[in-house]
Write a protein that holds these residues in place. Structure first.
Motif, PDB file in Angstrom:
ATOM      1  N   TRP A 148      23.452 -13.612  30.394  1.00  0.00           N
ATOM      2  CA  TRP A 148      22.893 -13.326  31.360  1.00  0.00           C
ATOM      3  C   TRP A 148      22.300 -13.403  32.458  1.00  0.00           C
ATOM      4  O   TRP A 148      22.235 -13.595  33.679  1.00  0.00           O
ATOM      5  N   ALA A 149      21.361 -13.934  32.368  1.00  0.00           N
ATOM      6  CA  ALA A 149      19.585 -14.212  33.043  1.00  0.00           C
ATOM      7  C   ALA A 149      20.103 -14.987  33.551  1.00  0.00           C
ATOM      8  O   ALA A 149      19.888 -15.630  34.982  1.00  0.00           O
ATOM      9  N   GLN A 150      20.614 -16.117  32.791  1.00  0.00           N
ATOM     10  CA  GLN A 150      20.980 -17.518  33.684  1.00  0.00           C
ATOM     11  C   GLN A 150      22.509 -17.452  34.316  1.00  0.00           C
ATOM     12  O   GLN A 150      22.420 -17.296  35.742  1.00  0.00           O
ATOM     13  N   LEU A 151      23.252 -16.051  34.457  1.00  0.00           N
ATOM     14  CA  LEU A 151      24.539 -16.326  35.324  1.00  0.00           C
ATOM     15  C   LEU A 151      23.849 -15.323  36.221  1.00  0.00           C
ATOM     16  O   LEU A 151      24.614 -15.265  37.733  1.00  0.00           O
ATOM     17  N   MET A 152      22.675 -14.761  36.461  1.00  0.00           N
ATOM     18  CA  MET A 152      21.993 -13.558  37.231  1.00  0.00           C
ATOM     19  C   MET A 152      21.563 -14.608  38.487  1.00  0.00           C
ATOM     20  O   MET A 152      21.332 -14.667  39.161  1.00  0.00           O
ATOM     21  N   GLN A 153      21.245 -15.450  38.453  1.00  0.00           N
ATOM     22  CA  GLN A 153      20.485 -16.955  38.683  1.00  0.00           C
ATOM     23  C   GLN A 153      21.742 -17.228  39.770  1.00  0.00           C
ATOM     24  O   GLN A 153      20.913 -17.981  41.042  1.00  0.00           O
ATOM     25  N   ASP A 154      22.429 -17.301  39.941  1.00  0.00           N
ATOM     26  CA  ASP A 154      24.031 -17.675  40.818  1.00  0.00           C
ATOM     27  C   ASP A 154      24.196 -16.724  41.125  1.00  0.00           C
ATOM     28  O   ASP A 154      24.020 -15.704  41.521  1.00  0.00           O
ATOM     29  N   SER A 155      24.970 -17.023  42.452  1.00  0.00           N
ATOM     30  CA  SER A 155      24.557 -16.779  43.596  1.00  0.00           C
ATOM     31  C   SER A 155      26.451 -15.978  43.415  1.00  0.00           C
ATOM     32  O   SER A 155      27.274 -16.546  43.209  1.00  0.00           O
ATOM     33  N   GLY A 156      26.172 -14.907  43.840  1.00  0.00           N
ATOM     34  CA  GLY A 156      27.118 -13.650  44.252  1.00  0.00           C
ATOM     35  C   GLY A 156      27.187 -12.752  42.189  1.00  0.00           C
ATOM     36  O   GLY A 156      27.844 -11.884  42.285  1.00  0.00           O
ATOM     37  N   TYR A 157      26.250 -13.158  41.328  1.00  0.00           N
ATOM     38  CA  TYR A 157      26.316 -12.397  40.146  1.00  0.00           C
ATOM     39  C   TYR A 157      26.197 -11.416  40.470  1.00  0.00           C
ATOM     40  O   TYR A 157      25.661 -10.114  39.914  1.00  0.00           O
ATOM     41  N   ASP A 158      25.005 -11.282  42.107  1.00  0.00           N
ATOM     42  CA  ASP A 158      23.966  -9.884  42.020  1.00  0.00           C
ATOM     43  C   ASP A 158      24.722  -8.134  42.584  1.00  0.00           C
ATOM     44  O   ASP A 158      25.199  -7.840  42.077  1.00  0.00           O
ATOM     45  N   GLU A 159      26.078  -8.844  42.880  1.00  0.00           N
ATOM     46  CA  GLU A 159      27.242  -7.989  43.696  1.00  0.00           C
ATOM     47  C   GLU A 159      27.685  -7.185  41.899  1.00  0.00           C
ATOM     48  O   GLU A 159      28.454  -6.311  42.300  1.00  0.00           O
ATOM     49  N   LEU A 160      28.864  -8.567  41.178  1.00  0.00           N
ATOM     50  CA  LEU A 160      28.829  -8.062  39.449  1.00  0.00           C
ATOM     51  C   LEU A 160      28.048  -7.291  38.858  1.00  0.00           C
ATOM     52  O   LEU A 160      28.508  -6.407  38.537  1.00  0.00           O
ATOM     53  N   LEU A 161      26.600  -7.389  39.055  1.00  0.00           N
ATOM     54  CA  LEU A 161      25.682  -6.959  38.508  1.00  0.00           C
ATOM     55  C   LEU A 161      25.588  -5.747  38.919  1.00  0.00           C
ATOM     56  O   LEU A 161      26.161  -4.259  38.361  1.00  0.00           O
ATOM     57  N   PHE A 162      25.756  -5.154  39.916  1.00  0.00           N
ATOM     58  CA  PHE A 162      25.902  -4.004  41.228  1.00  0.00           C
ATOM     59  C   PHE A 162      27.886  -3.717  40.384  1.00  0.00           C
ATOM     60  O   PHE A 162      27.066  -2.386  40.343  1.00  0.00           O
ATOM     61  N   ILE A 163      28.419  -4.176  40.339  1.00  0.00           N
ATOM     62  CA  ILE A 163      29.640  -3.579  40.108  1.00  0.00           C
ATOM     63  C   ILE A 163      29.953  -2.831  38.889  1.00  0.00           C
ATOM     64  O   ILE A 163      30.055  -1.692  38.164  1.00  0.00           O
ATOM     65  N   LEU A 164      28.451  -3.731  37.981  1.00  0.00           N
ATOM     66  CA  LEU A 164      28.602  -3.069  36.164  1.00  0.00           C
ATOM     67  C   LEU A 164      27.219  -2.059  36.481  1.00  0.00           C
ATOM     68  O   LEU A 164      27.363  -0.901  35.484  1.00  0.00           O
ATOM     69  N   GLN A 165      26.325  -1.924  37.262  1.00  0.00           N
ATOM     70  CA  GLN A 165      26.102  -0.076  36.632  1.00  0.00           C
ATOM     71  C   GLN A 165      26.347   0.394  37.951  1.00  0.00           C
ATOM     72  O   GLN A 165      26.817   1.927  37.223  1.00  0.00           O
ATOM     73  N   GLN A 166      27.342   0.198  38.624  1.00  0.00           N
ATOM     74  CA  GLN A 166      27.845   1.362  38.481  1.00  0.00           C
ATOM     75  C   GLN A 166      29.401   2.245  37.885  1.00  0.00           C
ATOM     76  O   GLN A 166      29.086   3.672  38.234  1.00  0.00           O
ATOM     77  N   ARG A 167      29.323   1.245  37.010  1.00  0.00           N
ATOM     78  CA  ARG A 167      30.048   1.706  35.857  1.00  0.00           C
ATOM     79  C   ARG A 167      29.878   2.245  34.746  1.00  0.00           C
ATOM     80  O   ARG A 167      30.463   3.801  34.121  1.00  0.00           O
ATOM     81  N   ILE A 168      28.253   2.091  34.783  1.00  0.00           N
ATOM     82  CA  ILE A 168      27.628   2.536  33.773  1.00  0.00           C
ATOM     83  C   ILE A 168      27.339   3.568  34.033  1.00  0.00           C
ATOM     84  O   ILE A 168      27.160   4.767  33.628  1.00  0.00           O
ATOM     85  N   LEU A 169      26.628   3.840  35.143  1.00  0.00           N
ATOM     86  CA  LEU A 169      26.468   5.330  36.123  1.00  0.00           C
ATOM     87  C   LEU A 169      27.428   6.305  36.130  1.00  0.00           C
ATOM     88  O   LEU A 169      26.933   7.398  35.881  1.00  0.00           O
ATOM     89  N   ASP A 170      28.895   5.860  36.973  1.00  0.00           N
ATOM     90  CA  ASP A 170      29.210   6.432  36.391  1.00  0.00           C
ATOM     91  C   ASP A 170      29.484   7.585  35.380  1.00  0.00           C
ATOM     92  O   ASP A 170      30.262   8.672  35.114  1.00  0.00           O
ATOM     93  N   HIS A 171      30.148   7.068  34.420  1.00  0.00           N
ATOM     94  CA  HIS A 171      29.561   7.596  32.724  1.00  0.00           C
ATOM     95  C   HIS A 171      28.542   7.857  32.698  1.00  0.00           C
ATOM     96  O   HIS A 171      29.104   9.753  32.293  1.00  0.00           O
TER      97      HIS A 171
END
Length: 188
Positions: free
Chosen positions: A111-134
């Motif tokens: 995951w740490a490696q993926l987060m270094q790549d372009s665009g994964y910060d948006e994906l992390l935001f989506i994941l955080q929204q799913r968890i936060l909504d729950h």
């Protein structure tokens, strides 16, 4: 997992490729037996989990030693060490498998490696929204529903959670005493 992350995105979204790549990096399904601690007290891991089957709850103790259950997770939900991700601290409480569980796991190093790549910060935001909504959903129900209404909601919307908890755990999850919960059961 993939469908959950793609939900709400336009079909032409550039994130579609990233979602496919990231979800392909998960290990599993991994089976964990009932009573096992997925995240232990003091854990500093940053793994990301997706629950395929079963129920997992964060179970700790309050300042007076009473049972405290701030979060519970069901199939189709994302899970991570909330303390580590939000505050940078180790887990205050263990996350315990209330039933036999099947999970998919994204290793923290991958995951740490993926987060270094372009665009994964948006994906992390989506994941955080799913968890936060729950998590927010549970607290909204605690604040705005009576314990009886909340329990009825759980019976209708999350019966696997109800059956995974002991009665003492259910009382703690509803934020009521054991005696209050037993009175509530007599009314239903």
């Amino acid at each position: 997992m993939r469908n959950d992350l793609l939900k709400g995105l336009p079909s032409s979204s550039p994130l579609k490729h990233l979602v496919t790549h990231m979800t392909g990096q998960f290990e599993g399904p991994l089976t964990i037996r009932k009573g096992s601690e997925l995240i232990v007290h003091g854990d500093a891991s940053l793994h990301l989990y997706f629950i395929v089957e079963g129920v997992i709850a964060e179970i700790g103790r309050d300042d007076q030693g009473g049972l405290l259950i701030p979060n519970a997770f069901l199939p189709g939900q994302w899970l991570l060490n909330l303390q580590r991700h939000t505050l940078g601290k180790t887990a205050d409480s263990p996350y315990i498998c209330l039933t036999k569980v099947q999970i998919m796991r994204l290793d923290q190093n991958v995951w740490a490696q993926l987060m270094q790549d372009s665009g994964y910060d948006e994906l992390l935001f989506i994941l955080q929204q799913r968890i936060l909504d729950h998590v927010r959903g549970h607290f909204r129900r605690l604040l705005h529903l009576s314990p009886t209404e909340h329990y009825r909601w759980l019976l209708n919307e999350a019966p696997t959670l109800v059956h995974g908890f002991t009665r003492d755990q259910m009382a703690a999850y509803l934020g009521v005493s054991r005696a209050t919960f037993f009175r509530l059961l007599q009314k239903i």
